[in-house]
Design a protein around this motif. Sequence first.
Motif, PDB file in Angstrom:
ATOM      1  N   ASP A 142      37.145  43.210  81.190  1.00  0.00           N
ATOM      2  CA  ASP A 142      35.786  43.090  80.651  1.00  0.00           C
ATOM      3  C   ASP A 142      35.406  41.619  80.717  1.00  0.00           C
ATOM      4  OD1 ASP A 142      35.398  45.862  79.678  1.00  0.00           O
ATOM      5  OD2 ASP A 142      37.092  45.350  78.393  1.00  0.00           O
ATOM      6  N   PHE A 143      34.257  41.329  81.307  1.00  0.00           N
ATOM      7  CA  PHE A 143      33.871  39.939  81.520  1.00  0.00           C
ATOM      8  C   PHE A 143      32.846  39.453  80.506  1.00  0.00           C
ATOM      9  CE2 PHE A 143      35.324  41.166  85.805  1.00  0.00           C
ATOM     10  CZ  PHE A 143      36.259  40.164  86.018  1.00  0.00           C
ATOM     11  N   ASP A 144      32.911  38.152  80.242  1.00  0.00           N
ATOM     12  CA  ASP A 144      31.910  37.501  79.417  1.00  0.00           C
ATOM     13  C   ASP A 144      30.612  37.387  80.219  1.00  0.00           C
ATOM     14  OD1 ASP A 144      31.570  35.734  76.842  1.00  0.00           O
ATOM     15  OD2 ASP A 144      30.636  34.611  78.475  1.00  0.00           O
ATOM     16  N   LEU A 145      29.490  37.282  79.528  1.00  0.00           N
ATOM     17  CA  LEU A 145      28.196  37.183  80.205  1.00  0.00           C
ATOM     18  C   LEU A 145      28.012  35.842  80.906  1.00  0.00           C
ATOM     19  CD1 LEU A 145      25.808  38.759  77.538  1.00  0.00           C
ATOM     20  CD2 LEU A 145      27.033  39.878  79.401  1.00  0.00           C
ATOM     21  N   GLY A 146      28.807  34.848  80.495  1.00  0.00           N
ATOM     22  CA  GLY A 146      28.679  33.516  81.075  1.00  0.00           C
ATOM     23  C   GLY A 146      29.806  33.189  82.023  1.00  0.00           C
ATOM     24  N   LEU A 147      30.675  32.256  81.592  1.00  0.00           N
ATOM     25  CA  LEU A 147      31.735  31.751  82.458  1.00  0.00           C
ATOM     26  C   LEU A 147      33.060  32.462  82.194  1.00  0.00           C
ATOM     27  CD1 LEU A 147      32.575  29.655  84.584  1.00  0.00           C
ATOM     28  CD2 LEU A 147      32.954  28.024  82.725  1.00  0.00           C
ATOM     29  N   ASN A 148      33.705  32.920  83.271  1.00  0.00           N
ATOM     30  CA  ASN A 148      35.006  33.584  83.212  1.00  0.00           C
ATOM     31  C   ASN A 148      35.959  32.861  84.156  1.00  0.00           C
ATOM     32  OD1 ASN A 148      34.314  36.413  81.760  1.00  0.00           O
ATOM     33  ND2 ASN A 148      32.635  35.823  83.113  1.00  0.00           N
ATOM     34  N   ILE A 149      37.158  32.576  83.683  1.00  0.00           N
ATOM     35  CA  ILE A 149      38.106  31.799  84.473  1.00  0.00           C
ATOM     36  C   ILE A 149      39.402  32.579  84.636  1.00  0.00           C
ATOM     37  CG2 ILE A 149      39.436  29.664  84.581  1.00  0.00           C
ATOM     38  CD1 ILE A 149      37.187  28.374  82.887  1.00  0.00           C
ATOM     39  N   LEU A 150      39.814  32.742  85.900  1.00  0.00           N
ATOM     40  CA  LEU A 150      41.080  33.388  86.223  1.00  0.00           C
ATOM     41  C   LEU A 150      42.078  32.298  86.590  1.00  0.00           C
ATOM     42  CD1 LEU A 150      39.804  36.267  88.573  1.00  0.00           C
ATOM     43  CD2 LEU A 150      39.678  36.102  86.086  1.00  0.00           C
ATOM     44  N   CYS A 151      43.083  32.108  85.754  1.00  0.00           N
ATOM     45  CA  CYS A 151      44.057  31.034  85.964  1.00  0.00           C
ATOM     46  C   CYS A 151      45.409  31.604  86.367  1.00  0.00           C
ATOM     47  CB  CYS A 151      44.223  30.219  84.688  1.00  0.00           C
ATOM     48  SG  CYS A 151      43.459  28.611  84.804  1.00  0.00           S
ATOM     49  N   GLY A 152      46.123  30.867  87.206  1.00  0.00           N
ATOM     50  CA  GLY A 152      47.451  31.292  87.615  1.00  0.00           C
ATOM     51  C   GLY A 152      47.905  30.520  88.833  1.00  0.00           C
ATOM     52  N   GLU A 153      49.194  30.576  89.106  1.00  0.00           N
ATOM     53  CA  GLU A 153      49.734  29.907  90.289  1.00  0.00           C
ATOM     54  C   GLU A 153      49.239  30.600  91.561  1.00  0.00           C
ATOM     55  OE1 GLU A 153      51.506  27.120  90.136  1.00  0.00           O
ATOM     56  OE2 GLU A 153      51.298  27.169  87.948  1.00  0.00           O
ATOM     57  N   ASN A 154      49.551  29.986  92.696  1.00  0.00           N
ATOM     58  CA  ASN A 154      49.172  30.581  93.977  1.00  0.00           C
ATOM     59  C   ASN A 154      49.889  31.912  94.196  1.00  0.00           C
ATOM     60  OD1 ASN A 154      47.383  28.549  94.883  1.00  0.00           O
ATOM     61  ND2 ASN A 154      49.110  27.267  95.523  1.00  0.00           N
ATOM     62  N   ALA A 155      49.239  32.807  94.922  1.00  0.00           N
ATOM     63  CA  ALA A 155      49.812  34.104  95.323  1.00  0.00           C
ATOM     64  C   ALA A 155      50.103  35.031  94.149  1.00  0.00           C
ATOM     65  CB  ALA A 155      51.087  33.889  96.151  1.00  0.00           C
ATOM     66  N   GLN A 156      49.375  34.876  93.059  1.00  0.00           N
ATOM     67  CA  GLN A 156      49.573  35.750  91.899  1.00  0.00           C
ATOM     68  C   GLN A 156      48.565  36.899  91.849  1.00  0.00           C
ATOM     69  OE1 GLN A 156      52.389  35.162  89.893  1.00  0.00           O
ATOM     70  NE2 GLN A 156      52.626  33.808  91.666  1.00  0.00           N
ATOM     71  N   GLY A 157      47.460  36.779  92.611  1.00  0.00           N
ATOM     72  CA  GLY A 157      46.481  37.865  92.659  1.00  0.00           C
ATOM     73  C   GLY A 157      45.066  37.491  92.265  1.00  0.00           C
ATOM     74  N   LYS A 158      44.816  36.197  91.984  1.00  0.00           N
ATOM     75  CA  LYS A 158      43.480  35.770  91.548  1.00  0.00           C
ATOM     76  C   LYS A 158      42.418  36.063  92.605  1.00  0.00           C
ATOM     77  CE  LYS A 158      44.471  31.444  91.090  1.00  0.00           C
ATOM     78  NZ  LYS A 158      45.797  31.489  91.733  1.00  0.00           N
ATOM     79  N   THR A 159      42.703  35.657  93.834  1.00  0.00           N
ATOM     80  CA  THR A 159      41.730  35.857  94.908  1.00  0.00           C
ATOM     81  C   THR A 159      41.557  37.335  95.230  1.00  0.00           C
ATOM     82  OG1 THR A 159      42.202  33.687  95.865  1.00  0.00           O
ATOM     83  CG2 THR A 159      41.166  35.295  97.317  1.00  0.00           C
ATOM     84  N   ASN A 160      42.599  38.137  95.024  1.00  0.00           N
ATOM     85  CA  ASN A 160      42.474  39.581  95.259  1.00  0.00           C
ATOM     86  C   ASN A 160      41.426  40.198  94.333  1.00  0.00           C
ATOM     87  OD1 ASN A 160      44.443  39.471  97.212  1.00  0.00           O
ATOM     88  ND2 ASN A 160      46.104  40.086  95.846  1.00  0.00           N
ATOM     89  N   ILE A 161      41.364  39.708  93.097  1.00  0.00           N
ATOM     90  CA  ILE A 161      40.350  40.206  92.159  1.00  0.00           C
ATOM     91  C   ILE A 161      38.949  39.813  92.633  1.00  0.00           C
ATOM     92  CG2 ILE A 161      39.475  40.041  89.788  1.00  0.00           C
ATOM     93  CD1 ILE A 161      42.416  39.593  88.913  1.00  0.00           C
ATOM     94  N   ILE A 162      38.800  38.560  93.042  1.00  0.00           N
ATOM     95  CA  ILE A 162      37.509  38.081  93.557  1.00  0.00           C
ATOM     96  C   ILE A 162      37.099  38.878  94.797  1.00  0.00           C
ATOM     97  CG2 ILE A 162      36.366  36.126  94.678  1.00  0.00           C
ATOM     98  CD1 ILE A 162      36.606  35.643  91.753  1.00  0.00           C
ATOM     99  N   GLU A 163      38.056  39.107  95.690  1.00  0.00           N
ATOM    100  CA  GLU A 163      37.774  39.847  96.923  1.00  0.00           C
ATOM    101  C   GLU A 163      37.334  41.277  96.615  1.00  0.00           C
ATOM    102  OE1 GLU A 163      40.118  40.519 101.124  1.00  0.00           O
ATOM    103  OE2 GLU A 163      41.185  41.000  99.267  1.00  0.00           O
ATOM    104  N   ALA A 164      38.017  41.927  95.676  1.00  0.00           N
ATOM    105  CA  ALA A 164      37.679  43.303  95.312  1.00  0.00           C
ATOM    106  C   ALA A 164      36.254  43.385  94.758  1.00  0.00           C
ATOM    107  CB  ALA A 164      38.682  43.835  94.285  1.00  0.00           C
ATOM    108  N   ILE A 165      35.890  42.418  93.930  1.00  0.00           N
ATOM    109  CA  ILE A 165      34.519  42.381  93.395  1.00  0.00           C
ATOM    110  C   ILE A 165      33.516  42.142  94.512  1.00  0.00           C
ATOM    111  CG2 ILE A 165      32.952  41.080  91.896  1.00  0.00           C
ATOM    112  CD1 ILE A 165      35.367  40.545  90.063  1.00  0.00           C
ATOM    113  N   TRP A 166      33.847  41.236  95.408  1.00  0.00           N
ATOM    114  CA  TRP A 166      32.951  40.898  96.531  1.00  0.00           C
ATOM    115  C   TRP A 166      32.659  42.109  97.410  1.00  0.00           C
ATOM    116  CZ3 TRP A 166      29.400  37.903  98.338  1.00  0.00           C
ATOM    117  CH2 TRP A 166      29.172  37.775  99.699  1.00  0.00           C
ATOM    118  N   LEU A 167      33.655  42.946  97.642  1.00  0.00           N
ATOM    119  CA  LEU A 167      33.455  44.130  98.466  1.00  0.00           C
ATOM    120  C   LEU A 167      32.363  45.038  97.901  1.00  0.00           C
ATOM    121  CD1 LEU A 167      37.150  45.147  99.302  1.00  0.00           C
ATOM    122  CD2 LEU A 167      35.494  44.097 100.851  1.00  0.00           C
TER     123      LEU A 167
END
Length: 370
Positions: free
Chosen positions: A20-45
């Motif tokens: 569930d996202f905030d209406l403003g700024l949401n930050i996904l933090c984590g090391e490389n190759a943990q899945g952050k970009t996969n979430i962004i990519e899934a939303i982008w699709l």
Amino acid sequence: MIIRKVEIEGYKNLSSVNMDFDLGLNILCGENAQGKTNIIEAIWLCSGCRSFRGTKDRGFIGFDKDFAEIKLIFENQLRAQEIKLHFNKAGNNRTVALNGVKLKALSSLFGSFKCVAFTPDDLEIAKGSPEKRRDFIDMSISQIKISYLNALNTYNNVLSQRNSYIKSVAKENSFDICMMDIWDEQLSKAGAYISVLRQIYCNSLNSYTGNLYSEITNFNEKLKIRYKSTIFNELFENKDYQGELAKRYLSKLKKSLKKDLQAGFTTIGIHRDDIIAEINGLPVREYGSQGQARSVALVIKLAAAKLLTEEKNEHPVLLLDDVLSELDPIRQKFVLNNISGMQTIITCCDEKLISNTPNAKRFKIKNGSI
């Protein structure tokens, strides 16, 4: 435009995701190759666009999974809606649904969920290939006007047929001018329409990029964005794409036929156009520094988001994938100052980069889990 919830199953390395996202700024933090970009990519699709990584359907499915599924619940000014994407490994099947109604193609989602994505690769938009800039402007206009996407698909299909025929002519030493006339007529009509909309979009984009770039350079430099056509020396206010411009386009195609036959492909047309960025009158691609090029890319993407807001009368969702780490503190501050009003999702590895964002909602991503 806001995302209320995203649910993801079987997608690459991600575990079951329910966010569930905030209406403003949401930050996904984590090391490389943990899945952050996969979430962004899934939303982008869910915007109806192809993966910004170039991933094909089967690539979305986790290594040990039989399918991948994305469900996005979002709201525009009128109501809440749901997008559901399903990728099945068996038979390589994909299904796309909007509010429970199946759609023919992913691109059918265009205009429903509006978002703008900014990835590290986009930082090369100013100095990269013309194809990258054409892809950017084509996607941006398609989000505003679905008729543009239809014209672009028509153009690309006809162009493919024309180029295939040109190659076959060289092998078979035979030529049917009637077939070429049919393709040229179709290319001219679609190409003239696309040219006009690119010109209009670049003019509108330029009004935003100029102000943004002046801000980021403390008013020491001036940026201009212009459309460079291989067909038209100038377009200005001429919008007669069904009449005069289509005739001019057709005339240029016929004049270049001999050259095309020698080259083995169609040498002119909207598929060879470019978007030129100039700082103080000099092309950024040839003369701009790396810092200038990054600033240009930044303001172009932010301007695209602002223009989409203006055209559709609502803010898009902004997706920033590991962009802040590529920027110096001045540009980081510039980005954060220019995303107000838009629901924004940012990925980053270093939490220090977003330490001055106390109102942000933070998610920790590790081994594909939230």
